[in-house]
Motif scaffolding. Sequence first.
Motif, short mmCIF file in Angstrom:
data_model
loop_
_atom_site.label_atom_id
_atom_site.label_comp_id
_atom_site.label_asym_id
_atom_site.label_seq_id
_atom_site.Cartn_x
_atom_site.Cartn_y
_atom_site.Cartn_z
N ILE A 109 3.35 13.30 3.27
CA ILE A 109 4.05 12.68 2.13
C ILE A 109 5.19 11.82 2.65
O ILE A 109 5.38 10.68 2.22
CB ILE A 109 4.57 13.77 1.17
CG1 ILE A 109 3.39 14.51 0.56
CG2 ILE A 109 5.45 13.16 0.08
CD1 ILE A 109 3.77 15.73 -0.25
N GLY A 110 5.94 12.37 3.61
CA GLY A 110 7.05 11.61 4.17
C GLY A 110 6.61 10.34 4.88
O GLY A 110 7.36 9.38 4.98
N GLY A 111 5.35 10.32 5.37
CA GLY A 111 4.88 9.15 6.10
C GLY A 111 4.31 8.06 5.21
O GLY A 111 4.19 6.90 5.64
N ILE A 112 3.96 8.42 3.96
CA ILE A 112 3.33 7.44 3.07
C ILE A 112 4.14 6.15 2.91
O ILE A 112 3.59 5.06 3.07
CB ILE A 112 3.02 8.09 1.69
CG1 ILE A 112 1.86 9.07 1.85
CG2 ILE A 112 2.72 7.04 0.63
CD1 ILE A 112 1.56 9.89 0.61
N PRO A 113 5.46 6.23 2.63
CA PRO A 113 6.19 4.97 2.47
C PRO A 113 6.16 4.11 3.73
O PRO A 113 6.11 2.88 3.64
CB PRO A 113 7.62 5.39 2.12
CG PRO A 113 7.70 6.84 2.39
CD PRO A 113 6.32 7.39 2.35
N PHE A 114 6.16 4.75 4.90
CA PHE A 114 6.13 3.97 6.14
C PHE A 114 4.80 3.22 6.29
O PHE A 114 4.77 2.07 6.71
CB PHE A 114 6.36 4.87 7.35
CG PHE A 114 7.75 5.41 7.44
CD1 PHE A 114 8.82 4.58 7.75
CD2 PHE A 114 8.01 6.75 7.21
CE1 PHE A 114 10.10 5.07 7.84
CE2 PHE A 114 9.30 7.26 7.30
CZ PHE A 114 10.35 6.41 7.61
N LEU A 125 2.74 2.28 3.83
CA LEU A 125 2.73 1.20 2.83
C LEU A 125 3.60 0.04 3.30
O LEU A 125 3.22 -1.13 3.22
CB LEU A 125 3.25 1.72 1.49
CG LEU A 125 2.38 2.78 0.79
CD1 LEU A 125 3.11 3.35 -0.43
CD2 LEU A 125 1.04 2.18 0.36
N LEU A 126 4.77 0.41 3.83
CA LEU A 126 5.71 -0.60 4.29
C LEU A 126 5.11 -1.39 5.45
O LEU A 126 5.22 -2.63 5.51
CB LEU A 126 7.00 0.09 4.74
CG LEU A 126 8.22 -0.80 4.92
CD1 LEU A 126 8.60 -1.43 3.60
CD2 LEU A 126 9.39 0.02 5.46
N PHE A 127 4.43 -0.70 6.37
CA PHE A 127 3.85 -1.40 7.51
C PHE A 127 2.81 -2.42 7.03
O PHE A 127 2.83 -3.58 7.43
CB PHE A 127 3.22 -0.43 8.51
CG PHE A 127 2.53 -1.15 9.63
CD1 PHE A 127 3.28 -1.76 10.62
CD2 PHE A 127 1.15 -1.28 9.65
CE1 PHE A 127 2.67 -2.48 11.63
CE2 PHE A 127 0.53 -2.00 10.65
CZ PHE A 127 1.28 -2.60 11.65
N GLY A 128 1.91 -1.97 6.14
CA GLY A 128 0.88 -2.88 5.63
C GLY A 128 1.49 -4.08 4.94
O GLY A 128 1.09 -5.23 5.19
N SER A 129 2.49 -3.84 4.10
CA SER A 129 3.05 -4.97 3.33
C SER A 129 3.89 -5.88 4.23
O SER A 129 3.88 -7.10 4.05
CB SER A 129 3.85 -4.47 2.13
OG SER A 129 4.89 -3.65 2.55
N LEU A 130 4.58 -5.30 5.23
CA LEU A 130 5.36 -6.15 6.14
C LEU A 130 4.46 -7.04 6.99
O LEU A 130 4.81 -8.19 7.29
CB LEU A 130 6.22 -5.28 7.07
CG LEU A 130 7.58 -4.85 6.55
CD1 LEU A 130 8.29 -4.02 7.60
CD2 LEU A 130 8.43 -6.05 6.17
N LEU A 161 -2.72 -4.71 0.83
CA LEU A 161 -3.34 -5.29 -0.36
C LEU A 161 -2.37 -5.41 -1.52
O LEU A 161 -2.40 -6.36 -2.29
CB LEU A 161 -4.54 -4.44 -0.80
CG LEU A 161 -5.75 -4.46 0.13
CD1 LEU A 161 -6.81 -3.50 -0.38
CD2 LEU A 161 -6.32 -5.87 0.24
N ALA A 162 -1.50 -4.38 -1.66
CA ALA A 162 -0.73 -4.28 -2.90
C ALA A 162 0.74 -3.97 -2.66
O ALA A 162 1.40 -3.44 -3.53
CB ALA A 162 -1.36 -3.21 -3.79
N GLY A 163 1.22 -4.29 -1.45
CA GLY A 163 2.59 -3.93 -1.10
C GLY A 163 3.61 -4.37 -2.13
O GLY A 163 4.51 -3.61 -2.49
N GLU A 164 3.40 -5.59 -2.64
CA GLU A 164 4.42 -6.12 -3.55
C GLU A 164 4.34 -5.50 -4.94
O GLU A 164 5.24 -5.67 -5.76
CB GLU A 164 4.35 -7.66 -3.63
CG GLU A 164 3.08 -8.25 -4.18
CD GLU A 164 1.99 -8.38 -3.10
OE1 GLU A 164 1.19 -9.30 -3.20
OE2 GLU A 164 1.96 -7.56 -2.17
N LEU A 165 3.26 -4.74 -5.20
CA LEU A 165 3.13 -4.11 -6.52
C LEU A 165 3.92 -2.81 -6.63
O LEU A 165 4.10 -2.28 -7.71
CB LEU A 165 1.65 -3.81 -6.82
CG LEU A 165 0.72 -5.02 -6.85
CD1 LEU A 165 -0.70 -4.60 -7.17
CD2 LEU A 165 1.21 -6.06 -7.86
N ILE A 166 4.37 -2.28 -5.47
CA ILE A 166 5.14 -1.02 -5.50
C ILE A 166 6.56 -1.35 -5.07
O ILE A 166 6.91 -1.20 -3.91
CB ILE A 166 4.54 0.03 -4.55
CG1 ILE A 166 3.01 -0.04 -4.56
CG2 ILE A 166 5.03 1.43 -4.90
CD1 ILE A 166 2.35 0.73 -3.45
#
Lengths: 109, 240
Positions: B19-24, B26-31, B154-159
């Motif tokens: 759970i703690g790694g999920i934001p990282f 998502l962040l990596f994909g969107s960055l 795919l959807a980084g900017e949506l979150i």
Amino acid sequence: MSNAQLTLIIIGMFLVTYSVRTVLFASAHKAHIPDWLNKALKFVPISVLTAIIAPMSLTNASGLLLTLSNPWLVGALTCLVVGLFFQRQLLTICVGVMVFFVMKVFVVA
Amino acid sequence: MKTLRHAQRGAIASIPMIIGGIPFGLLFGSLAIANDLSIWFAIAMSSIVFAGSAQFVALGLIAAGAPIWVIVLTTFVVNLRHILYAADMLKFVKHLPLKLRLFMGFGLIDETYAAVRPMYDMGSANKDTGHKVYIGSFFSFYLMWNVTTIIGALAGELIPGISQWGLEFAMVATFISIVTPYLKSVPYWGAFAVAIVASVALREMPNHLGLIMATLMAVTTGYVLDRGNAQNASQEAKHV
């Protein structure tokens, strides 16, 4: 950057990362870790885990944040106290995370 | 069937850190996308390199136009701490076949080491079951890291602002819950205290060097205090 360069980056990063992780495992059957080193290595888990999270809990971008209005610090202290007292992993995580988010929502915002 | 059960235990022990790694992830994909890199590059990084913090550092270096050798060398330095994990795990894996060890090495990340290594001390993993627990943890992180990389790309900017939600605190809480059972003697308390002070004092060093130095200082502290204890004990034994 060209695709060739990006491919090289991935290959290079894979090689160094994989080497660091496996060089000792690969020779494990003949590698001999001296006794003193094994005695030192038992302190690796507590040392590295603490060193990873201490800056997250005690500082932000502008410096030390040792106040009780810092949700990270209060959450971490809660985990420490609950963990030391009850020695129950799941309880420690749940109470700490709850305190952290309650503070984040009600105290800081 | 039993193998699956042990793998499941590894995966369950990893849940809070996943759970703690999920934001990282998502962040990596969107960055990656925000830096004009393709989704394929992001996927290749997460599936082939599989090294959280080094992947972020590489994105920064690519954006800054750094030469390839700098990116690779920096990756090496950022991941150096893993050699300590390998050294520490050696006694638990040396009886396993080479192919299995080479496979396990690929998954030797902070979180799997954190989740599985203490289980050997607490008796919930041993030479027969440990590698199964380990692989369960490794697979669940690998799955999370790659899925969140794709979603982020795919959807980084949506979150919006997911990196500010504080989900990473789940990792802090887990690490503390792993650390506290060790805090039963002076050497471990010493290592704990030195790790806190040194990691905070050295946090601005580049490439996680501060983390590596703080770890080495804390390990040394624990070792020296432990030796002092042992010597005192043997001297007392002589007097009796």
